[in-house]
Write a protein that holds these residues in place. Structure first.
Motif, PDB file in Angstrom:
ATOM      1  N   ALA A   6       0.862  -1.177   0.000  1.00 48.10           N
ATOM      2  CA  ALA A   6       0.000   0.000   0.000  1.00 48.10           C
ATOM      3  C   ALA A   6       0.902   1.231   0.000  1.00 48.10           C
ATOM      4  CB  ALA A   6      -0.900   0.000   1.227  1.00 48.10           C
ATOM      5  N   GLN A   7       0.743   2.084  -0.992  1.00 49.40           N
ATOM      6  CA  GLN A   7       1.599   3.261  -1.111  1.00 49.40           C
ATOM      7  C   GLN A   7       1.199   4.343  -0.134  1.00 49.40           C
ATOM      8  OE1 GLN A   7       2.221   2.996  -5.800  1.00 49.40           O
ATOM      9  NE2 GLN A   7       2.881   4.917  -4.961  1.00 49.40           N
ATOM     10  N   THR A   8       2.216   4.946   0.468  1.00 49.74           N
ATOM     11  CA  THR A   8       2.025   6.057   1.389  1.00 49.74           C
ATOM     12  C   THR A   8       2.502   7.343   0.721  1.00 49.74           C
ATOM     13  OG1 THR A   8       4.250   5.856   2.315  1.00 49.74           O
ATOM     14  CG2 THR A   8       2.512   4.492   3.332  1.00 49.74           C
ATOM     15  N   ASP A   9       2.320   8.458   1.412  1.00 53.70           N
ATOM     16  CA  ASP A   9       2.832   9.730   0.892  1.00 53.70           C
ATOM     17  C   ASP A   9       4.349   9.673   0.755  1.00 53.70           C
ATOM     18  OD1 ASP A   9       0.285  10.794   0.762  1.00 53.70           O
ATOM     19  OD2 ASP A   9       0.461  11.919   2.636  1.00 53.70           O
ATOM     20  N   GLU A  10       5.019   9.005   1.698  1.00 47.97           N
ATOM     21  CA  GLU A  10       6.478   8.858   1.631  1.00 47.97           C
ATOM     22  C   GLU A  10       6.866   8.068   0.393  1.00 47.97           C
ATOM     23  OE1 GLU A  10      10.248   9.771   2.640  1.00 47.97           O
ATOM     24  OE2 GLU A  10       8.497  10.451   3.716  1.00 47.97           O
ATOM     25  N   ASP A  11       6.096   7.020   0.081  1.00 51.16           N
ATOM     26  CA  ASP A  11       6.364   6.226  -1.120  1.00 51.16           C
ATOM     27  C   ASP A  11       6.215   7.074  -2.372  1.00 51.16           C
ATOM     28  OD1 ASP A  11       6.657   3.939   0.515  1.00 51.16           O
ATOM     29  OD2 ASP A  11       4.560   3.360   0.229  1.00 51.16           O
TER      30      ASP A  11
ATOM     31  N   SER B 152       8.622   9.753  -6.960  1.00 53.21           N
ATOM     32  CA  SER B 152       8.772  10.983  -7.742  1.00 53.21           C
ATOM     33  C   SER B 152      10.246  11.376  -7.850  1.00 53.21           C
ATOM     34  CB  SER B 152       7.967  12.100  -7.084  1.00 53.21           C
ATOM     35  OG  SER B 152       8.146  13.307  -7.783  1.00 53.21           O
ATOM     36  N   GLN B 153      10.960  11.307  -6.742  1.00 50.58           N
ATOM     37  CA  GLN B 153      12.382  11.666  -6.763  1.00 50.58           C
ATOM     38  C   GLN B 153      13.189  10.638  -7.550  1.00 50.58           C
ATOM     39  OE1 GLN B 153      14.043  12.393  -2.882  1.00 50.58           O
ATOM     40  NE2 GLN B 153      15.980  13.130  -3.725  1.00 50.58           N
ATOM     41  N   LEU B 154      12.890   9.359  -7.366  1.00 50.25           N
ATOM     42  CA  LEU B 154      13.595   8.303  -8.098  1.00 50.25           C
ATOM     43  C   LEU B 154      13.395   8.451  -9.601  1.00 50.25           C
ATOM     44  CD1 LEU B 154      15.165   5.557  -8.150  1.00 50.25           C
ATOM     45  CD2 LEU B 154      12.895   4.462  -8.085  1.00 50.25           C
ATOM     46  N   TYR B 155      12.150   8.568 -10.030  1.00 48.30           N
ATOM     47  CA  TYR B 155      11.865   8.659 -11.462  1.00 48.30           C
ATOM     48  C   TYR B 155      12.444   9.940 -12.059  1.00 48.30           C
ATOM     49  CZ  TYR B 155       8.489   4.849 -10.655  1.00 48.30           C
ATOM     50  OH  TYR B 155       7.874   3.668 -10.327  1.00 48.30           O
ATOM     51  N   GLY B 156      12.358  11.040 -11.325  1.00 46.78           N
ATOM     52  CA  GLY B 156      12.935  12.295 -11.813  1.00 46.78           C
ATOM     53  C   GLY B 156      14.438  12.186 -12.014  1.00 46.78           C
TER      54      GLY B 156
END
Length: 136
Positions: free
Chosen positions: A23-28, A33-37
């Protein structure tokens, strides 16, 4: 990397990751977002691997797995070496002719997951991760 070879390579790398639902959290979301960027800014092949061929859950699990490994006392440089060797071994056992571009993608993805993941999931290990990645 072309078509079938790329697909076989991605399948082999994805086999290293379990398929458990997370289950994805806001931290996830912030981590992804940072990883993909970061990956998009570095290499289009690796970015495509991370966003099209692997699920977000796979990337979250990989980052959390690195943190559990660090918590168990494994040095980040050793964890990175084991990850990349395992990914490359799995790909070649699946019949993939490993190219330099593929090996680079494995290393870039592993390093990014380890670095960005430690920022979000185990910041106490971040200094050691950054130091290890600088020396690789």
């Amino acid at each position: 990397m072309k078509g079938l070879k790329f697909s076989a390579f991605i399948t082999a790398v994805a086999l290293l990751l379990p398929s458990a639902a997370i289950a994805q959290t806001d931290e996830d979301d912030a981590y992804l977002s940072q990883l993909y960027g970061f990956l998009q800014s570095q290499d289009s092949v690796t970015h495509a691997m991370a966003t099209e061929s692997m699920s977000p859950e796979d990337s979250i699990w990989a980052a959390q797995m690195f943190c559990r490994t660090f918590d168990a006392g494994v040095a980040p440089a050793d964890a990175f070496t084991v990850y990349t060797a395992s990914a490359i071994s799995q790909a070649t056992s699946q019949g993939v002719d490993m190219t330099e571009e593929m090996a680079y993608a494995v290393g870039l993805y592993g390093g990014a997951v380890m670095n960005v993941g430690s920022m979000h999931y185990c910041p106490q290990h971040q200094p050691q991760v950054e130091q290890a990645l600088q020396s690789l």
